[in-house]
Design an enzyme around this catalytic site. Structure first.
Site, mmCIF file in Angstrom:
data_model
loop_
_atom_site.group_PDB
_atom_site.id
_atom_site.type_symbol
_atom_site.label_atom_id
_atom_site.label_comp_id
_atom_site.label_asym_id
_atom_site.label_seq_id
_atom_site.Cartn_x
_atom_site.Cartn_y
_atom_site.Cartn_z
ATOM 1 N N LEU A 1 39.728 52.187 34.994
ATOM 2 C CA LEU A 1 41.060 51.617 34.809
ATOM 3 C C LEU A 1 40.919 50.105 34.832
ATOM 4 O O LEU A 1 40.296 49.557 35.744
ATOM 5 C CB LEU A 1 42.004 52.066 35.928
ATOM 6 C CG LEU A 1 42.554 53.498 35.884
ATOM 7 C CD1 LEU A 1 41.441 54.532 35.868
ATOM 8 C CD2 LEU A 1 43.466 53.745 37.094
ATOM 9 N N ASN B 1 42.500 40.705 33.359
ATOM 10 C CA ASN B 1 41.079 40.475 33.052
ATOM 11 C C ASN B 1 40.586 41.541 32.071
ATOM 12 O O ASN B 1 39.668 42.310 32.373
ATOM 13 C CB ASN B 1 40.227 40.526 34.323
ATOM 14 C CG ASN B 1 40.411 39.310 35.201
ATOM 15 O OD1 ASN B 1 40.224 38.187 34.757
ATOM 16 N ND2 ASN B 1 40.782 39.523 36.446
ATOM 17 N N CYS C 1 42.380 37.827 40.899
ATOM 18 C CA CYS C 1 42.858 38.127 42.250
ATOM 19 C C CYS C 1 42.145 37.280 43.293
ATOM 20 O O CYS C 1 42.513 37.286 44.460
ATOM 21 C CB CYS C 1 42.660 39.607 42.563
ATOM 22 S SG CYS C 1 40.950 40.163 42.431
ATOM 23 N N GLU D 1 50.151 36.804 47.691
ATOM 24 C CA GLU D 1 49.549 36.590 46.378
ATOM 25 C C GLU D 1 50.633 36.177 45.392
ATOM 26 O O GLU D 1 51.748 36.706 45.415
ATOM 27 C CB GLU D 1 48.854 37.870 45.894
ATOM 28 C CG GLU D 1 48.001 37.664 44.663
ATOM 29 C CD GLU D 1 47.191 38.886 44.288
ATOM 30 O OE1 GLU D 1 46.120 38.715 43.685
ATOM 31 O OE2 GLU D 1 47.622 40.012 44.589
#
Length: 472
Positions: free
Chosen positions: A119, A124, A253, A342
């Site tokens: 997956l 990216n 990330c 984040e």
């Protein structure tokens, strides 16, 4: 409605079953390949996408399709990161006997897992399919890649190039298969029917992978926290923070989501960050920025991996066009302080602490909210600080004096394994906390022969000496 859903589910199961059958046939054809044959394949796969003109085309196409990140970041990933990933594994022994422990009289033999279900995220989508594919084939596996719908054309382009390379080597093209019309249902079926899942993406995707019933390797949420202490080279720190924060417009990330500075160097560091292209938001601008980044507690998709000028325009912030990242002064962590989490954007929280103990406590507090187990960085030339920081933070990776985003997934300037799949251990709810590569995509048979001399258990008064002493 239930009957219609059942029929649809059956059709999706059949679609994936057909792909799995093709994939298994291809994998069976290379199960007995030699190390030289395997390495020829992965070399050809990378060359097919990493040639300069091809890499330029892929980078441009990826930006146009996804509207995420920038050309420079995409090009670096497809042109350099794939090369580095190949170089990192090309001399590894992955076929036959891969290790021998003479002391224990153990021999380890590598064997393929089978069909890998991969997956990949839209943030990216250029290098991730390549790196996952060569890791799979290095272990003599086949791979089926389920992309995010936002990057499905990029994924198909890359997979088609690798398939052509495999065919040119005389190997089956179906060692790499792309799901060209992805959906949650098809991805769900892939996870049920493959032999091992390699999931890179958001938390819901990884959670789904772990609950699929198939052995899964997933990654945790990112939220890199970077400490700058009083021994740091501030010019170096500011430049590398900028490089990391703006790489592919923070699609990674591993982007610097928070910087923690010692009080003694805070003002000078801020000056140098501004000189590197940073813009310090005031309280009013911070509130405006918060309003566009989060919707109903979630990051708004429209702000992900966008230029700083675009974010400023969305938020109604007057800012010079030469600014490339935004700095938001922050004091707390947790839901009441969303900037501590984040942000998937060129926005960075900035904290101040007194010393290394304060930096450690704040890092753990921030990452207890989001990003625990993923990665941290520290700019320091004080080995005591570095070691203390690494011992006390709940993190899998600590990058020292390096730009975080291009470093913790491996690069030519460090010894980390090259990957885009970063396990976060039990801290992040993952099965592993290493940089995931081919070694995670094989089975190992252990041959155990008798020892030349049997091990002898020591007498109880020796083996249990400490316990016996406490009883007296």
């Amino acid at each position: 409605m239930a009957a219609e859903a059942a029929v649809a589910a059956t059709e999706e199961a059949k679609t994936i079953a057909a792909l799995i059958e093709r994939s298994r046939k291809a994998q069976a054809q290379i199960e007995n390949y030699t190390q030289e044959q395997v390495d020829e394949l992965i070399t050809a796969m990378v060359w097919a996408v990493a040639q300069q003109d091809v890499a330029e085309k892929i980078a441009q196409f990826t930006v146009e399709e996804t509207q995420l990140g920038n050309y420079e970041g995409k090009y670096l990933k497809i042109f350099k990161k794939t090369r580095a990933a190949l170089f990192d594994i090309i001399n590894d022994k992955s076929v036959g006997v891969i290790a021998e422990d003479k002391e224990r009289n153990i021999v380890k033999i590598a064997k393929p897992v089978g069909v890998i279900g991969a997956l990949t995220p839209c943030t990216n989508p250029e290098a991730t399919p390549v790196i996952k594919s060569i890791s799979a084939v290095k272990g003599r596996n086949s791979i089926i890649i389920a992309p995010h719908p936002r990057s499905k054309l990029t994924n198909k382009m890359i997979c088609d190039l690798m398939r052509e390379a495999l065919k040119a080597c005389g190997a089956p093209e179906d060692l790499v298969i792309s799901i060209d019309s992805p959906s949650m249902e098809l991805t769900g079926e892939l996870m049920k029917q493959c032999d091992r899942i390699l999931a890179t993406g958001g938390a819901p995707m990884v959670k789904s992978a772990y609950s699929s019933g198939t052995p899964a390797l997933g990654v945790g949420a990112g939220n890199a926290v970077i400490t700058v202490d009083d021994s740091a080279n501030l010019d170096e720190a500011a430049e590398k923070i900028r490089i990391s924060k703006t790489l592919d417009l923070a699609a990674s990330c591993s982007s610097d989501n928070a910087v923690i500075a010692f009080e003694s160097i805070k003002d000078e560091l801020l000056e140098k960050l501004v000189a590197q292209g940073g813009y310090i938001c005031n309280e009013e601008e911070k509130a405006k920025l918060q309003g566009i980044i989060w919707e109903d507690g979630h990051i708004a998709s429209r702000i992900v991996a966008q230029p700083a000028t675009v974010l400023a325009e969305m938020a109604g912030i007057e800012m010079a066009d030469d600014r490339t990242f935004l700095i938001v002064p922050e004091t707390g962590a947790g839901p009441a302080h969303p900037f501590s989490g984040e942000k998937m954007s060129v926005v960075m929280a900035f904290y101040t602490v007194k010393d290394i103990d304060g930096a450690i406590a704040l890092t753990n507090e921030i990452q207890a909210y989001q990003g625990q187990g993923h990665s941290c960085g520290i700019y320091s030339y004080n080995d005591d600080h570095i070691l203390k920081f690494a011992f006390a933070t709940k993190t899998s990776r600590v990058m020292v004096n390096q730009p975080q985003a291009p470093s913790n997934s491996g690069n030519v300037w460090n010894g980390m394994r090259q990957t885009f799949s970063l396990g976060c251990g039990s801290w992040g709810g993952n099965a592993t906390n290493n940089n995931i590569t081919w070694e995670d995509l094989i089975n190992v048979t252990w041959i155990s022969k008798p020892l030349a001399v049997n091990k002898e258990l020591p007498a109880d008064e020796v083996l249990f000496a400490s316990a016996i002493a406490k009883q007296k």
